[in-house]
Design a protein around this motif. Structure first.
Motif, PDB file in Angstrom:
ATOM      1  N   LYS A  65       0.823  -1.222   0.000  1.00 50.42           N
ATOM      2  CA  LYS A  65       0.000   0.000   0.000  1.00 50.42           C
ATOM      3  C   LYS A  65       0.853   1.265   0.000  1.00 50.42           C
ATOM      4  N   SER A  66       1.873   1.294   0.864  1.00 48.15           N
ATOM      5  CA  SER A  66       2.711   2.499   0.967  1.00 48.15           C
ATOM      6  C   SER A  66       3.444   2.765  -0.338  1.00 48.15           C
ATOM      7  N   MET A  90       1.077   4.147  -2.829  1.00 50.27           N
ATOM      8  CA  MET A  90       0.833   5.546  -2.515  1.00 50.27           C
ATOM      9  C   MET A  90       1.952   6.431  -3.079  1.00 50.27           C
ATOM     10  N   LYS A  91       3.189   5.996  -2.940  1.00 50.08           N
ATOM     11  CA  LYS A  91       4.318   6.767  -3.476  1.00 50.08           C
ATOM     12  C   LYS A  91       4.295   6.781  -5.006  1.00 50.08           C
ATOM     13  N   TYR A 104       3.232  14.277   2.577  1.00 51.91           N
ATOM     14  CA  TYR A 104       3.191  12.844   2.942  1.00 51.91           C
ATOM     15  C   TYR A 104       3.524  12.645   4.416  1.00 51.91           C
ATOM     16  N   SER A 136       3.751   9.280   7.370  1.00 48.33           N
ATOM     17  CA  SER A 136       3.601   7.870   7.713  1.00 48.33           C
ATOM     18  C   SER A 136       3.394   7.763   9.221  1.00 48.33           C
ATOM     19  N   ASP A 194      -0.315   7.803   5.427  1.00 50.79           N
ATOM     20  CA  ASP A 194      -0.013   6.371   5.412  1.00 50.79           C
ATOM     21  C   ASP A 194      -0.261   5.754   6.787  1.00 50.79           C
ATOM     22  N   GLU A 195      -0.950   4.592   6.799  1.00 48.75           N
ATOM     23  CA  GLU A 195      -1.320   3.885   8.038  1.00 48.75           C
ATOM     24  C   GLU A 195      -2.080   4.821   8.987  1.00 48.75           C
ATOM     25  N   THR A 226      -3.982   5.241   3.612  1.00 45.16           N
ATOM     26  CA  THR A 226      -3.858   3.783   3.645  1.00 45.16           C
ATOM     27  C   THR A 226      -4.101   3.293   5.060  1.00 45.16           C
TER      28      THR A 226
END
Length: 403
Positions: free
Chosen positions: A31-32, A35-36, A54, A56, A90-91, A116
């Motif tokens: 997923k990460s 995303m990138k 961005y 995380s 992210d997460e 994500t």
């Protein structure tokens, strides 16, 4: 980064649309990275570097942003003035009440948001409350067979896809396993780490489970029974035979938690004659075949069930709604439906006798409609159709664009 265009093509049409783009799936499925890749796609469309933000939330670096008010205040300060900001979170499930943050940003600011998460709380009632009609969800899976071959080309000579299928079955599709040439033991060490982090972070810690040994026994039962119908009652009965008393409700709750962490996928049955979904005797499939082998070890007896698992996951990747078919006392491995279309699929490791051939094809011939029907197998055969039923090697089916 090795491209995964299947997902980019699905997600990019929603760029700048007034929806939060939610990418969910088991930990380490990619997923990460996807995303990138989306960030790179958006840059290629001429967006400036400062328009892309961005974060995380798996990282300690952003641990102090895990409350809704703190995160909302912080993100507002990062937004561009007089132009759209693209937020990549992210997460995000690590942030309490994150859906309120996202909803407020969508309402108050000029943003396009991508998030994500590795737990199906991402799709819970809280999202329905705060983001109704304002999100689109994309399920991310470990590598498909086609993606697996693309990854392997970077470090190995690719043999015939029929032969590669055995390696894909054993090693699975977690991207981390296919970044270089690992031995089977090294690959399973990586997968076991993914399994442990998922179990203990997304299930034990999040749900404050105390009887971890009970959970692990249920995991092993489910892993050992891929392709078999079972219920909470049958799991409870099995554990009682091992002098481990557990009630049906507890078993059901554990299975739900394993689904929530995307380790298991529940597949219910559909009565073809009665045209109704059945709520008993479901099957459970794994997020990746390597999970079984890393936890239980390899057994040749499991091959047939895990081939079935590969086909099930591929149908999900292609956005089919998948059920097990019930036709009288017979079972059809999969009924897969999408946008008014339907296919029937039987999966077998090999057809070594006339009796097996009659069983696999006969069940499909008993279905009196004109939707496509497939028998998929992993042995050598002479190809062709059998009274309108298409016979394919499983590897060819997984790589096919025809369904």
């Amino acid at each position: 980064m090795i491209p995964r265009p299947h997902y980019i093509k699905k997600i990019m049409p929603y760029m700048d649309a007034p929806f939060v783009k939610i990418l969910t799936g088991i930990r380490r499925c990619g997923k990460s990275t996807i995303m990138k890749m989306l960030m790179e796609e958006i840059k290629q469309l001429g967006k400036a570097e400062d328009q892309l933000v961005y974060y995380s939330f798996d990282s300690l670096e952003h641990e102090d942003l895990r409350s809704a008010k703190t995160l909302f205040s912080h993100l507002k300060k990062q937004l561009c003035k007089n132009k759209k900001t693209y937020l990549f979170l992210d997460e995000i499930q690590e942030v309490e009440s994150w859906e309120k943050v996202v909803n407020s940003l969508m309402s108050d600011c000029d943003v396009d948001i991508y998030v994500t998460g590795s737990n199906s709380r991402m799709m819970s009632s809280e999202i329905s409350t705060y983001l109704t009609g304002r999100y689109v969800a994309f399920r991310i899976f470990p590598l498909s067979f086609s993606e697996y071959l693309s990854f392997r080309k970077g470090y190995a000579q690719i043999s015939d896809p029929h032969e590669e299928l055995a390696s894909y079955l054993r090693l699975g599709g977690f991207p981390a396993v296919h970044l270089q040439a690992y031995t089977t033991e090294e690959a399973y060490t990586i997968v076991k780490d993914i399994y442990n982090s998922t179990i203990f972070t997304d299930i034990v810690k999040r749900s404050q489970i105390r009887k971890i040994d009970q959970l692990e026994r249920i995991v092993k039962f489910a892993f050992d029974n891929v392709g078999n119908t079972f219920s909470a009652a049958s799991v409870s009965k099995y554990l009682k035979s091992e002098r481990r008393s557990i009630d049906n409700e507890t078993v059901y709750n554990y299975l739900k938690k394993l689904e929530s962490a995307y380790i298991l996928h529940r597949c219910d049955r559909y009565d073809i004659q009665g045209k109704e979904r059945l709520k008993t005797q479901e099957k459970f499939y794994l997020a990746d075949s390597s999970l079984r082998y890393s936890v239980l070890g390899y057994s040749p007896d499991s091959t047939a069930a895990m081939l079935e698992n590969l086909v099930y996951l591929e149908l999900l990747r292609r956005d089919y709604q998948v059920h097990i078919g019930k036709l009288g006392n017979a079972e059809i491995d999969f009924i897969a439906a999408k946008q008014g279309n339907k296919i029937y699929v039987q999966v077998t490791q090999e057809i070594g006798s006339a009796k097996t051939e009659e069983r696999e094809y006969g069940r499909l011939l008993d279905i009196r409609d004109n939707y496509p029907k497939y028998v998929l197998r992993a042995d050598s055969f002479a190809g062709g159709n059998y009274e309108g039923i298409q016979t394919m090697h499983i590897a060819d089916f997984l790589l096919s664009d025809s369904f």
